[in-house]
Scaffold this motif. Structure first.
Motif, PDB file in Angstrom:
ATOM      1  N   PHE A  59      83.066  92.219-124.981  1.00 23.37           N
ATOM      2  CA  PHE A  59      83.129  90.763-125.130  1.00 23.37           C
ATOM      3  C   PHE A  59      83.939  90.352-126.356  1.00 23.37           C
ATOM      4  O   PHE A  59      84.615  89.316-126.343  1.00 23.37           O
ATOM      5  CB  PHE A  59      81.718  90.170-125.192  1.00 23.37           C
ATOM      6  N   ASN A  60      83.895  91.141-127.416  1.00 21.57           N
ATOM      7  CA  ASN A  60      84.694  90.836-128.605  1.00 21.57           C
ATOM      8  C   ASN A  60      86.175  91.135-128.400  1.00 21.57           C
ATOM      9  O   ASN A  60      87.033  90.594-129.103  1.00 21.57           O
ATOM     10  CB  ASN A  60      84.187  91.635-129.807  1.00 21.57           C
ATOM     11  N   LYS A  61      86.460  91.964-127.428  1.00 21.44           N
ATOM     12  CA  LYS A  61      87.829  92.405-127.157  1.00 21.44           C
ATOM     13  C   LYS A  61      88.682  91.310-126.513  1.00 21.44           C
ATOM     14  O   LYS A  61      89.894  91.250-126.723  1.00 21.44           O
ATOM     15  CB  LYS A  61      87.753  93.637-126.239  1.00 21.44           C
ATOM     16  N   TYR A  62      88.045  90.425-125.745  1.00 23.77           N
ATOM     17  CA  TYR A  62      88.780  89.434-124.962  1.00 23.77           C
ATOM     18  C   TYR A  62      88.588  88.012-125.485  1.00 23.77           C
ATOM     19  O   TYR A  62      87.557  87.672-126.050  1.00 23.77           O
ATOM     20  CB  TYR A  62      88.318  89.469-123.496  1.00 23.77           C
ATOM     21  N   GLN A  63      89.610  87.194-125.242  1.00 24.02           N
ATOM     22  CA  GLN A  63      89.515  85.762-125.496  1.00 24.02           C
ATOM     23  C   GLN A  63      88.855  85.092-124.291  1.00 24.02           C
ATOM     24  O   GLN A  63      88.787  85.674-123.202  1.00 24.02           O
ATOM     25  CB  GLN A  63      90.918  85.161-125.723  1.00 24.02           C
ATOM     26  N   VAL A  64      88.369  83.876-124.470  1.00 19.68           N
ATOM     27  CA  VAL A  64      87.814  83.122-123.360  1.00 19.68           C
ATOM     28  C   VAL A  64      88.894  82.900-122.308  1.00 19.68           C
ATOM     29  O   VAL A  64      90.042  82.569-122.636  1.00 19.68           O
ATOM     30  CB  VAL A  64      87.246  81.768-123.833  1.00 19.68           C
ATOM     31  N   ASN A  65      88.541  83.117-121.049  1.00 18.73           N
ATOM     32  CA  ASN A  65      89.429  82.963-119.885  1.00 18.73           C
ATOM     33  C   ASN A  65      90.533  84.018-119.830  1.00 18.73           C
ATOM     34  O   ASN A  65      91.501  83.854-119.089  1.00 18.73           O
ATOM     35  CB  ASN A  65      90.044  81.561-119.834  1.00 18.73           C
ATOM     36  N   GLU A  66      90.386  85.091-120.567  1.00 20.68           N
ATOM     37  CA  GLU A  66      91.291  86.238-120.436  1.00 20.68           C
ATOM     38  C   GLU A  66      90.622  87.239-119.493  1.00 20.68           C
ATOM     39  O   GLU A  66      89.535  87.735-119.779  1.00 20.68           O
ATOM     40  CB  GLU A  66      91.536  86.888-121.791  1.00 20.68           C
ATOM     41  N   PRO A  67      91.244  87.551-118.352  1.00 21.62           N
ATOM     42  CA  PRO A  67      90.600  88.426-117.367  1.00 21.62           C
ATOM     43  C   PRO A  67      90.266  89.802-117.936  1.00 21.62           C
ATOM     44  O   PRO A  67      91.064  90.395-118.672  1.00 21.62           O
ATOM     45  CB  PRO A  67      91.650  88.533-116.248  1.00 21.62           C
ATOM     46  N   PHE A  68      89.090  90.306-117.603  1.00 18.27           N
ATOM     47  CA  PHE A  68      88.692  91.650-117.987  1.00 18.27           C
ATOM     48  C   PHE A  68      89.450  92.663-117.133  1.00 18.27           C
ATOM     49  O   PHE A  68      89.807  92.386-115.985  1.00 18.27           O
ATOM     50  CB  PHE A  68      87.190  91.857-117.756  1.00 18.27           C
ATOM     51  N   SER A  69      89.661  93.845-117.679  1.00 15.17           N
ATOM     52  CA  SER A  69      90.191  94.936-116.866  1.00 15.17           C
ATOM     53  C   SER A  69      89.133  95.308-115.845  1.00 15.17           C
ATOM     54  O   SER A  69      87.942  94.995-115.999  1.00 15.17           O
ATOM     55  CB  SER A  69      90.512  96.146-117.751  1.00 15.17           C
ATOM     56  N   ALA A  70      89.534  95.989-114.795  1.00  9.82           N
ATOM     57  CA  ALA A  70      88.585  96.393-113.754  1.00  9.82           C
ATOM     58  C   ALA A  70      87.491  97.275-114.344  1.00  9.82           C
ATOM     59  O   ALA A  70      86.313  97.154-113.993  1.00  9.82           O
ATOM     60  CB  ALA A  70      89.319  97.119-112.636  1.00  9.82           C
ATOM     61  N   GLU A  71      87.870  98.163-115.269  1.00  5.51           N
ATOM     62  CA  GLU A  71      86.899  99.069-115.888  1.00  5.51           C
ATOM     63  C   GLU A  71      85.875  98.300-116.719  1.00  5.51           C
ATOM     64  O   GLU A  71      84.671  98.571-116.642  1.00  5.51           O
ATOM     65  CB  GLU A  71      87.625 100.079-116.778  1.00  5.51           C
ATOM     66  N   ASP A  72      86.358  97.340-117.518  1.00  2.79           N
ATOM     67  CA  ASP A  72      85.443  96.571-118.363  1.00  2.79           C
ATOM     68  C   ASP A  72      84.546  95.661-117.537  1.00  2.79           C
ATOM     69  O   ASP A  72      83.354  95.505-117.836  1.00  2.79           O
ATOM     70  CB  ASP A  72      86.233  95.748-119.384  1.00  2.79           C
ATOM     71  N   ALA A  73      85.106  95.040-116.497  1.00  2.00           N
ATOM     72  CA  ALA A  73      84.299  94.184-115.630  1.00  2.00           C
ATOM     73  C   ALA A  73      83.209  94.996-114.947  1.00  2.00           C
ATOM     74  O   ALA A  73      82.059  94.549-114.833  1.00  2.00           O
ATOM     75  CB  ALA A  73      85.181  93.505-114.586  1.00  2.00           C
ATOM     76  N   ASP A  74      83.551  96.203-114.522  1.00  2.43           N
ATOM     77  CA  ASP A  74      82.578  97.073-113.866  1.00  2.43           C
ATOM     78  C   ASP A  74      81.458  97.450-114.828  1.00  2.43           C
ATOM     79  O   ASP A  74      80.277  97.447-114.455  1.00  2.43           O
ATOM     80  CB  ASP A  74      83.284  98.335-113.364  1.00  2.43           C
ATOM     81  N   PHE A  75      81.810  97.749-116.081  1.00  4.43           N
ATOM     82  CA  PHE A  75      80.799  98.119-117.072  1.00  4.43           C
ATOM     83  C   PHE A  75      79.839  96.959-117.339  1.00  4.43           C
ATOM     84  O   PHE A  75      78.624  97.145-117.403  1.00  4.43           O
ATOM     85  CB  PHE A  75      81.484  98.543-118.378  1.00  4.43           C
ATOM     86  N   VAL A  76      80.392  95.757-117.490  1.00  2.00           N
ATOM     87  CA  VAL A  76      79.566  94.581-117.758  1.00  2.00           C
ATOM     88  C   VAL A  76      78.621  94.309-116.599  1.00  2.00           C
ATOM     89  O   VAL A  76      77.445  93.975-116.800  1.00  2.00           O
ATOM     90  CB  VAL A  76      80.453  93.351-118.039  1.00  2.00           C
ATOM     91  N   MET A  77      79.101  94.457-115.375  1.00  2.00           N
ATOM     92  CA  MET A  77      78.246  94.206-114.222  1.00  2.00           C
ATOM     93  C   MET A  77      77.182  95.292-114.061  1.00  2.00           C
ATOM     94  O   MET A  77      76.039  95.010-113.710  1.00  2.00           O
ATOM     95  CB  MET A  77      79.096  94.092-112.957  1.00  2.00           C
ATOM     96  N   LYS A  78      77.553  96.526-114.343  1.00  2.88           N
ATOM     97  CA  LYS A  78      76.597  97.625-114.219  1.00  2.88           C
ATOM     98  C   LYS A  78      75.464  97.517-115.237  1.00  2.88           C
ATOM     99  O   LYS A  78      74.305  97.766-114.928  1.00  2.88           O
ATOM    100  CB  LYS A  78      77.298  98.966-114.418  1.00  2.88           C
ATOM    101  N   HIS A  79      75.832  97.138-116.460  1.00  2.00           N
ATOM    102  CA  HIS A  79      74.881  97.259-117.559  1.00  2.00           C
ATOM    103  C   HIS A  79      74.269  95.938-118.015  1.00  2.00           C
ATOM    104  O   HIS A  79      73.574  95.907-119.031  1.00  2.00           O
ATOM    105  CB  HIS A  79      75.559  97.947-118.735  1.00  2.00           C
TER     106      HIS A  79
END
Length: 204
Positions: free
Chosen positions: A44-64
């Motif tokens: 979450f600290n890596k991205y700005q608001v409305n900056e799309p997450f990479s597929a890997e990061d989005a998957d991690f956030v949804m999993k955990h």
């Protein structure tokens, strides 16, 4: 109508698998809970608001999301919908300092999200300090319905400081956001004399 159908498709695609992912995440990745939380917050600290997450990061956030205590969209009768309202309490202590409080959250109305936060922070010995209490909110959700892009769609920090040295501080603040939230993650903490930080741990 087309936009509504697209949103329901996205919610089904991204949200419904979350519960299944969460149950197996820790053993699958061989990470401790502290490591999961640290990486979750790093994303979450890596991205700005409305900056799309990479597929890997989005998957991690949804999993955990469930592992780290994030509040997320639930499902009912196998139909995705926004249904998240309730209260989460937290507390923490370090040396002679303590923090306690709660957040009342309401994401039960589609597209509308509100948070009411209360924090009490104090010096256990009653010594007067410069105290700052804060409560961060990071929301993960749909950035672009047409492409399916997801990421950090809302981020804010509610805070309050003592006007002069005091042995305690009470903070009561609210926030609101209109948008398609999938999950919300919270950061409660208090800082004493700008040196010692006490983080609140959620009890539920």
């Amino acid at each position: 109508m087309k936009k509504w159908v697209s949103m329901m498709f996205l919610l089904a695609l991204f949200v419904l698998p979350m519960s299944a992912y969460a149950d197996s995440a820790s053993s699958e990745d061989n990470l401790t809970l502290d490591e999961i939380k640290a990486h979750y917050e790093w994303i979450f600290n890596k991205y700005q608001v409305n900056e799309p997450f990479s597929a890997e990061d989005a998957d991690f956030v949804m999993k955990h999301g469930k592992d780290v205590g994030a509040v997320f969209v639930n499902k009912k009768d196998d139909e995705p919908h926004i249904l998240a309202s309730g209260k989460k309490s937290f507390q923490g202590s370090k040396d002679n300092y303590a923090i306690t409080g709660y957040v009342n959250y309401d994401m039960a109305t589609i597209g509308k999200n509100t948070w009411d936060v209360y924090i009490s922070a104090w010096d256990i010995a009653g010594i007067k300090r410069d105290i700052t209490a804060s409560f961060g909110i990071d929301c993960f959700g749909v950035i672009d319905v047409s492409t399916g892009a997801v990421g950090k769609i809302y981020s804010t920090t509610l805070s309050q400081s003592t006007q002069s040295k005091a042995s305690y501080l009470d903070m009561s603040k609210s926030a609101g956001y209109t948008g398609w939230v999938i999950s919300a993650y919270y950061y409660p903490k208090a800082t004493f004399d700008n040196t010692t930080e006490v983080t609140g741990t959620f009890l539920n």
